[in-house]
Design an enzyme around this catalytic site. Structure first.
Site: not given
Ligand code: ATR
Length: 284
Positions: A69, A105
């Site tokens: 990420k 997220d």
């Protein structure tokens, strides 16, 4: 590798455990979107060439999972505010010759809490356990949802202090979220002094490890708890239920809601999420 249009994937290492293909296949079918979604394994030192190859061959979008990420954040030509605040990207979107980065997220967590579990975040006092990448990824959306107080508790207190500093004042509300940091050791003996906490969110990787939870039982008593891990990795939720939590949910809904937001960014449609939630609920 020559890709057809409408090809999507999740890139990670490892990636074989990922539920993302099941979730996106379900969304695509229900929304009448023609696409394929696969798992893309990249060597630990091979994120960049794998992603470049994917997009050079017409890939329509990527989800990014552990451990890439941060590299995806570096790779993206432009990032939205959530990705910038998180310092991490979980969704890559090709657009006009560039690749845009987002982080869904936190939106996933907020939607799951408010929509599925009916936890009101406006004015809530929140204790966030952990100060790693997972924690950093959800703080801005929690602030934007209007929480009144955020206490970040971490084993290594300096990491919690850095996050508290970073996000303090990053708030457009008239009454900004009150953000503070404490060491886990401060709640190890008794959680009484924490005061009126409405919601405890676990973002630590404790669920992946053996051994007992390093928290006193009174931490969760009569409080709403949420574990960002799901299924067998949601040991905090299990422990909270056994120790008198008012309610304790795992992060399966967050996983599905973050995927739904990625789907929206790629296709402009917000898919219905309840049916895949119930399908996967019986599997994890
Ligand atoms: P992730 O990206 O999943 O957040 P990470 O960045 O490695 O992974 O962060 C893991 C988090 O779990 C950290 O907050 C870590 O605490 P430290 O900053 O002190 O390392 C926390 N964590 C991991 N193992 C733990 C343990 N045994 N007890 C308490 N906290 C733990």
């Amino acid at each position: 590798m020559k890709l057809k249009l409408g090809q999507y994937a999740v890139i990670g290492n490892p990636v074989e455990h990922s539920l993302s293909p099941d979730i996106h296949d379900h969304f695509a079918q229900a929304s009448n979107v023609a696409m394929t979604y696969s798992k893309l394994f990249a060597p630990l030192d091979g994120f960049l060439p794998t992603v470049q190859d994917f997009f050079a061959n017409g890939g329509g979008g990527l989800n990014v999972t552990v451990p890439f990420k941060l590299e995806a954040f570096e790779f993206a030509d432009e990032c939205d505010d959530f990705a910038i605040k998180a310092g991490a990207v979980n969704t890559l979107i090709p657009c006009d010759g560039k690749v845009l980065g987002s982080n869904t997220d936190g939106i996933g967590l907020v939607r799951d809490l408010e929509g599925r579990h009916e936890v009101g975040l406006g004015g809530a006092r929140v204790l966030l356990l952990g100060a790693g990448g997972a924690s950093r990824g959800v703080i801005q959306p929690l602030i934007e949802a209007g929480i009144a107080q955020l206490i970040i508790a971490n084993r290594t207190i300096v990491n919690a202090q850095l996050l508290a500093q970073k996000f303090s004042g990053a708030d457009k509300h008239a009454v900004p979220t009150d953000i503070s940091a404490i060491g886990l050791s401060e709640i190890e003996r008794s959680a009484k002094h924490l005061g009126d906490i409405d919601l405890i969110i676990n973002s630590t990787s404790l669920g992946l490890q053996q051994g007992s939870m390093p928290f006193p039982a009174d931490l969760v008593e009569d409080r709403v708890c949420y574990d960002m891990g799901y299924g067998g990795k949601a040991r905090f939720a299990e422990w909270a239920r056994a120790n008198g939590a008012l309610r304790a949910a795992d992060g399966l809904g967050m996983l599905i809601e973050q995927a739904a937001e990625s789907f929206r960014l790629w296709h402009g449609l917000h898919p219905q999420t309840d049916s895949i939630y119930h399908l996967l609920r019986n599997r994890v």
